[in-house]
Design a protein around this motif. Sequence first.
Motif, short mmCIF file in Angstrom:
data_model
loop_
_atom_site.label_atom_id
_atom_site.label_comp_id
_atom_site.label_asym_id
_atom_site.label_seq_id
_atom_site.Cartn_x
_atom_site.Cartn_y
_atom_site.Cartn_z
N THR A 46 51.00 54.06 -1.44
CA THR A 46 51.67 54.23 -0.15
C THR A 46 52.17 55.66 0.01
OG1 THR A 46 52.35 51.92 -0.21
CG2 THR A 46 53.53 53.35 1.30
N LEU A 47 52.71 56.24 -1.04
CA LEU A 47 53.19 57.62 -1.00
C LEU A 47 52.03 58.58 -0.76
CD1 LEU A 47 55.52 59.66 -1.43
CD2 LEU A 47 54.83 59.72 -3.83
N SER B 272 50.81 58.32 2.82
CA SER B 272 51.79 58.93 3.74
C SER B 272 51.67 60.45 3.73
CB SER B 272 53.21 58.53 3.35
OG SER B 272 53.35 57.14 3.38
N ALA C 251 48.56 61.46 5.62
CA ALA C 251 48.72 61.33 7.06
C ALA C 251 49.55 62.47 7.62
CB ALA C 251 49.36 59.98 7.40
N VAL C 252 50.63 62.86 6.92
CA VAL C 252 51.47 63.98 7.38
C VAL C 252 50.67 65.27 7.34
CG1 VAL C 252 53.47 65.38 6.75
CG2 VAL C 252 53.66 62.90 6.81
#
Length: 134
Positions: free
Chosen positions: A48-49, A52, A55-56
């Motif tokens: 998940t990290l 994320s 995506a950023v």
Amino acid sequence: MMALTRTVITRRLTTSIGLQRRFASHGSHAHEETQAEAGFFTPFWRNTLFLSLAAVGFYKWAPKSGEDAYLTQWLSHYATPREVWVAISEKQLLRSQHVASNNVLQTSAQRPSIVRYRFPQGLEQCSPHLQPVG
């Protein structure tokens, strides 16, 4: 005599198989079930990290909507031109209109009206030229 020994052997086999199945269906519940490790250091949270952060990063360094990026050029080069899709859509529209008109014609069709007599043998009892019978 032979049939009697076969039934005895068959009964012994089915009884022993039934006992084996019965004993096999009961297991030992002595082992304890272990729970999965709880916390933020599991593979789920790690993935998940990473997603994320990806995506950023994509949002920060992605080209703006007005810029002509390489990916946009490549997609437009291999895409089918708009005129082809318009021609295909027009042909499909004409075909569907033809099918719709055929459906309307078939659903509104009626059989020709025919006067049916209840007793048709009554027609043979008189002359068609207004002449009495006989």
